[in-house]
Design an enzyme around this catalytic site. Structure first.
Site, PDB file in Angstrom:
ATOM      1  N   PRO A   9       0.108 -19.054  -3.911  1.00 45.86           N
ATOM      2  CA  PRO A   9      -0.129 -18.679  -5.297  1.00 45.86           C
ATOM      3  C   PRO A   9       0.275 -17.240  -5.643  1.00 45.86           C
ATOM      4  CG  PRO A   9      -2.198 -18.816  -4.081  1.00 45.86           C
ATOM      5  CD  PRO A   9      -1.132 -19.396  -3.200  1.00 45.86           C
ATOM      6  N   ASN A  10       0.845 -17.120  -6.823  1.00 52.17           N
ATOM      7  CA  ASN A  10       1.230 -15.838  -7.435  1.00 52.17           C
ATOM      8  C   ASN A  10       2.464 -15.208  -6.802  1.00 52.17           C
ATOM      9  OD1 ASN A  10      -1.048 -15.819  -9.283  1.00 52.17           O
ATOM     10  ND2 ASN A  10      -2.303 -15.462  -7.476  1.00 52.17           N
ATOM     11  N   ARG A  17       4.849  -8.552 -10.193  1.00 51.34           N
ATOM     12  CA  ARG A  17       3.432  -8.498  -9.840  1.00 51.34           C
ATOM     13  C   ARG A  17       3.123  -7.246  -9.015  1.00 51.34           C
ATOM     14  NH1 ARG A  17       0.814 -12.159  -5.038  1.00 51.34           N
ATOM     15  NH2 ARG A  17      -1.316 -11.439  -5.380  1.00 51.34           N
ATOM     16  N   TYR A  22       3.523  -4.838  -3.829  1.00 57.84           N
ATOM     17  CA  TYR A  22       4.364  -5.916  -3.306  1.00 57.84           C
ATOM     18  C   TYR A  22       5.871  -5.632  -3.396  1.00 57.84           C
ATOM     19  CZ  TYR A  22      -0.022  -8.473  -3.291  1.00 57.84           C
ATOM     20  OH  TYR A  22      -1.317  -8.862  -3.044  1.00 57.84           O
ATOM     21  N   ASN A  73       3.492 -17.584   3.845  1.00 59.88           N
ATOM     22  CA  ASN A  73       2.688 -16.585   3.145  1.00 59.88           C
ATOM     23  C   ASN A  73       1.809 -17.379   2.191  1.00 59.88           C
ATOM     24  OD1 ASN A  73       1.478 -14.610   1.675  1.00 59.88           O
ATOM     25  ND2 ASN A  73       3.350 -13.454   1.237  1.00 59.88           N
ATOM     26  N   ALA A  76      -3.436 -15.665  -1.522  1.00 60.78           N
ATOM     27  CA  ALA A  76      -4.906 -15.599  -1.470  1.00 60.78           C
ATOM     28  C   ALA A  76      -5.522 -16.788  -0.728  1.00 60.78           C
ATOM     29  CB  ALA A  76      -5.465 -15.520  -2.893  1.00 60.78           C
ATOM     30  N   HIS A  79      -7.160 -16.381   2.709  1.00 61.93           N
ATOM     31  CA  HIS A  79      -8.532 -15.893   2.879  1.00 61.93           C
ATOM     32  C   HIS A  79      -9.587 -16.925   2.480  1.00 61.93           C
ATOM     33  CE1 HIS A  79      -6.072 -12.343   2.997  1.00 61.93           C
ATOM     34  NE2 HIS A  79      -5.805 -12.416   1.707  1.00 61.93           N
ATOM     35  N   GLU A  97       2.225 -16.428  10.267  1.00 60.93           N
ATOM     36  CA  GLU A  97       1.592 -15.965   9.015  1.00 60.93           C
ATOM     37  C   GLU A  97       2.306 -14.700   8.535  1.00 60.93           C
ATOM     38  OE1 GLU A  97      -2.720 -15.837   8.984  1.00 60.93           O
ATOM     39  OE2 GLU A  97      -2.689 -14.062   7.694  1.00 60.93           O
ATOM     40  N   HIS A  99       2.615 -11.584   5.437  1.00 62.20           N
ATOM     41  CA  HIS A  99       2.150 -10.889   4.232  1.00 62.20           C
ATOM     42  C   HIS A  99       3.094  -9.738   3.930  1.00 62.20           C
ATOM     43  CE1 HIS A  99      -1.519 -13.165   4.293  1.00 62.20           C
ATOM     44  NE2 HIS A  99      -1.629 -12.885   5.569  1.00 62.20           N
ATOM     45  N   ARG A 106      -6.430  -2.956   2.889  1.00 62.11           N
ATOM     46  CA  ARG A 106      -6.817  -3.183   1.488  1.00 62.11           C
ATOM     47  C   ARG A 106      -8.303  -3.575   1.407  1.00 62.11           C
ATOM     48  NH1 ARG A 106      -2.527  -7.098  -1.029  1.00 62.11           N
ATOM     49  NH2 ARG A 106      -3.635  -6.431  -2.911  1.00 62.11           N
TER      50      ARG A 106
HETATM   51  C1  DQA Z   1      -0.422 -11.399   0.289  1.00 61.67           C
HETATM   52  C2  DQA Z   1      -1.771 -10.732   0.559  1.00 61.67           C
HETATM   53  C3  DQA Z   1      -2.900 -11.572  -0.023  1.00 61.67           C
HETATM   54  O1  DQA Z   1      -4.155 -10.928   0.232  1.00 61.67           O
HETATM   55  C4  DQA Z   1      -2.742 -11.713  -1.521  1.00 61.67           C
HETATM   56  O2  DQA Z   1      -3.739 -12.551  -2.048  1.00 61.67           O
HETATM   57  C5  DQA Z   1      -1.380 -12.212  -1.887  1.00 61.67           C
HETATM   58  C6  DQA Z   1      -0.225 -11.678  -1.195  1.00 61.67           C
HETATM   59  C7  DQA Z   1       0.756 -10.509   0.757  1.00 61.67           C
HETATM   60  O3  DQA Z   1       1.855 -11.050   0.878  1.00 61.67           O
HETATM   61  O4  DQA Z   1       0.582  -9.313   0.967  1.00 61.67           O
HETATM   62  O5  DQA Z   1      -1.223 -12.990  -2.818  1.00 61.67           O
HETATM   63  O6  DQA Z   1      -0.359 -12.616   1.010  1.00 61.67           O
END
Ligand code: DQA
Length: 146
Positions: A9-10, A17, A22, A73, A76, A79, A97, A99, A106
């Site tokens: 997501p996102n 964003r 990022y 990736n 969120a 978590h 994994e 990020h 953070r």
């Molecule tokens: C993320 C880190 C996550 O905590 C966050 O919710 C994201 C992006 C990252 O790529 O740094 O959406 O996965």
């Protein structure tokens, strides 16, 4: 070798964003960079992004018997999602994994991952480069274990 890149997501909003966290690369930039590197390495790479947990779970199911490794990736969902963890473990496909940000520098809720303890490894904090490093790690893992 056939690999799957999953983004949660996102991550479709990368580039706009929170660029201070990022960076300025879009998801398309990241995917193109990874595709170029995969072609050089003779790897087939499929890319999939969704904002929906169930769609990611279903894409993992579809990957069973089709792909040798998953780069993920989960945003969120990293978590929060026992469902994604269960899907990855049910599919029994090795995964890395990813990020963009360093999730350990953070908010404290980002320090916990439902995926990391069963991952081959984790790459966190290198922006778009995290994806390239994850690809390298996955390829070396698969080439050395087959
Ligand atoms: C993320 C880190 C996550 O905590 C966050 O919710 C994201 C992006 C990252 O790529 O740094 O959406 O996965």
């Amino acid at each position: 070798m056939h690999l799957l890149l999953l983004n949660g997501p996102n991550l479709n909003l990368l580039g706009q964003r929170e660029p201070e966290i990022y960076g300025s690369m879009t998801l398309k930039d990241i995917e193109s960079q990874l595709q170029a590197k995969s072609i050089e390495e003779g790897i087939e790479l499929e890319c999939f992004q969704s904002n929906f947990e169930g769609a990611l779970v279903e894409r993992i199911h579809e990957a069973m018997g089709q792909v040798q490794g998953i780069l993920i990736n989960a945003g969120a969902f990293t978590h929060t999602s026992i469902a994604l963890r269960d899907a990855l473990l049910s599919a029994d496909i090795p995964y890395v994994e990813i990020h963009l940000s360093n999730t350990h520098s953070r908010e404290s809720f980002r320090r916990h991952s439902y995926l990391v303890d069963r991952a081959i490894g984790i790459v966190s904090g290198f922006g778009g480069v995290s994806y390239l490093l994850a690809l390298d790690g996955m390829v070396s893992h698969l080439r050395n274990s087959h």
